[in-house]
Design a protein around this motif. Sequence first.
Motif, short mmCIF file in Angstrom:
data_model
loop_
_atom_site.label_atom_id
_atom_site.label_comp_id
_atom_site.label_asym_id
_atom_site.label_seq_id
_atom_site.Cartn_x
_atom_site.Cartn_y
_atom_site.Cartn_z
N VAL A 1 -9.89 -2.42 -4.31
CA VAL A 1 -10.17 -3.81 -4.63
C VAL A 1 -9.38 -4.76 -3.71
O VAL A 1 -9.91 -5.75 -3.18
CB VAL A 1 -9.84 -4.10 -6.10
N ALA A 2 -8.11 -4.42 -3.48
CA ALA A 2 -7.28 -5.26 -2.62
C ALA A 2 -7.81 -5.30 -1.21
O ALA A 2 -7.86 -6.36 -0.56
CB ALA A 2 -5.83 -4.75 -2.64
N LEU B 1 -2.60 12.12 -12.46
CA LEU B 1 -4.01 11.77 -12.29
C LEU B 1 -4.25 10.30 -12.60
O LEU B 1 -4.93 9.58 -11.85
CB LEU B 1 -4.87 12.65 -13.20
N HIS B 2 -3.69 9.82 -13.70
CA HIS B 2 -3.90 8.41 -14.08
C HIS B 2 -3.29 7.46 -13.04
O HIS B 2 -3.90 6.44 -12.69
CB HIS B 2 -3.27 8.14 -15.45
N ALA C 1 -5.48 4.71 -10.81
CA ALA C 1 -5.16 3.28 -10.82
C ALA C 1 -4.78 2.80 -9.43
O ALA C 1 -5.21 1.72 -8.99
CB ALA C 1 -4.02 3.02 -11.80
N SER C 2 -4.00 3.59 -8.70
CA SER C 2 -3.55 3.19 -7.36
C SER C 2 -4.71 3.09 -6.39
O SER C 2 -4.81 2.12 -5.61
CB SER C 2 -2.49 4.18 -6.84
N LEU C 3 -5.58 4.08 -6.40
CA LEU C 3 -6.71 4.07 -5.48
C LEU C 3 -7.70 2.95 -5.81
O LEU C 3 -8.24 2.29 -4.91
CB LEU C 3 -7.41 5.43 -5.50
N LEU D 1 0.84 -1.20 0.00
CA LEU D 1 0.00 0.00 0.00
C LEU D 1 0.87 1.25 0.00
O LEU D 1 0.64 2.19 -0.79
CB LEU D 1 -0.92 -0.02 1.22
N THR D 2 1.87 1.26 0.87
CA THR D 2 2.77 2.41 0.92
C THR D 2 3.48 2.62 -0.41
O THR D 2 3.64 3.75 -0.88
CB THR D 2 3.81 2.21 2.03
N ASN D 3 3.89 1.53 -1.02
CA ASN D 3 4.60 1.64 -2.29
C ASN D 3 3.72 2.21 -3.39
O ASN D 3 4.15 3.07 -4.18
CB ASN D 3 5.15 0.26 -2.69
#
Length: 421
Positions: free
Chosen positions: A412-413, A400-401, A405-407, A380-382
């Motif tokens: 989902v994770a 922004l992209h 994608a990260s959020l 998560l931190t990464n």
Amino acid sequence: MGDIELFQRLALAIAIGAVVGVERHWRERDIPLGQRTAGIRTFALMGLFGGIAALIERELASDGRPAGIVLATFFAVLTSAVTLLRYRETAERGGVFSVTSVVAVMLTYALGAVAVLGNVQIASSGGVVLLTVLASREFFHKAMRKLRWAELRSAVILLALTFVLLPILPSEPIGPYGGISPARTLMLVILLASISFGGYIAVRMLGSARGEVAAGAVGGIVAATAVAVNNARRSKLEDADTALAAGAIASSAVALVRTGVLVATLAPVIVPLLIPALGGAALVMAAYAALLARKGEQDHAGKAPKNPFELDSVIKMALLLVAITFFAKAASQMFGDAGLFIVSALSGLADVDAATVTVTGMMDRLSPATGAEAIGLAMLTNMIAKAVYGSLLGSRRFSLHVWIASLAATAVAATLYFAMA
């Protein structure tokens, strides 16, 4: 050396010549019989010639150590004869003299000798490499026609860093809290430069978006954070932020899969808790990268990539990651095992592998839930760190992209993790 082994080695020498001869024969397959320079039979005999010369050398050695006189003499005679014959044949045809077949004969002879006197693995591998190089003529010719000075300069710099400077730098860490290794720091510079150069070549071959995704996926196997930092920097310099974001997100997807493989290998006990979350996040990242790749190919079609990498920018990015790693090491020593979650989070600022290996190595005294949470926190931190790097170093659209994608992957994770817990 027994008779059976001797026959096996001679057979290998003949086989090396035969496989090279297949390629040479195929090149001249349209030339009428009797006018070919050399084919399967000739090269098979060349391999056998090298093996027989090695046998003669071995039999004449007085102390069991061949002096090399016979091999060298036969090699010189063979090279001279083949060169003269090839030159005369070329002159009669009115063509351009090519030394490729001459060198192929020399190497076939040498590999045949190695097969009998030396290491059979080296001889067989050398034969495969020789065949590969000969069969790649069209690829190399096409690449040289397209080669630009920027690409050649970048390759020369990369080779100099790797084979000239790296071997002379000390590998032992210098400084407190475990220190920083100069050799490892340079390796990070080389890694960043290689990712940038590989991405440049991939873009030249596959187009903007598809090339960036391919380069990002390969880079994600080694260092996804480095890919994110490198692409963020480039997004401010190049008009290809959508394609670069696709590459960075693709590298994150591959990194999630790589972490899952490490977990499954080193700590199978936490697989049921962690793998579904990692797999779900990787799928989200991959899907978003594919969506951006399709859009990026339309937005940036026909635009040529820029200089493969600027060394000063690469060095700055490497030093940034080294500084983050140093602070993570310092926190690790200050907090110890009691601060496992803090250390995992800090390690995730630069890399996830260190936290993964550390946590899986402590599973004898950690519960599966604690181990899974520590690795999940590092991941998560990464992901958040790479998004922050994108905001600090990249363009607004790139950032922004990466954030979207990260959020989305994090959501989902988290959902899958708590569903399995």
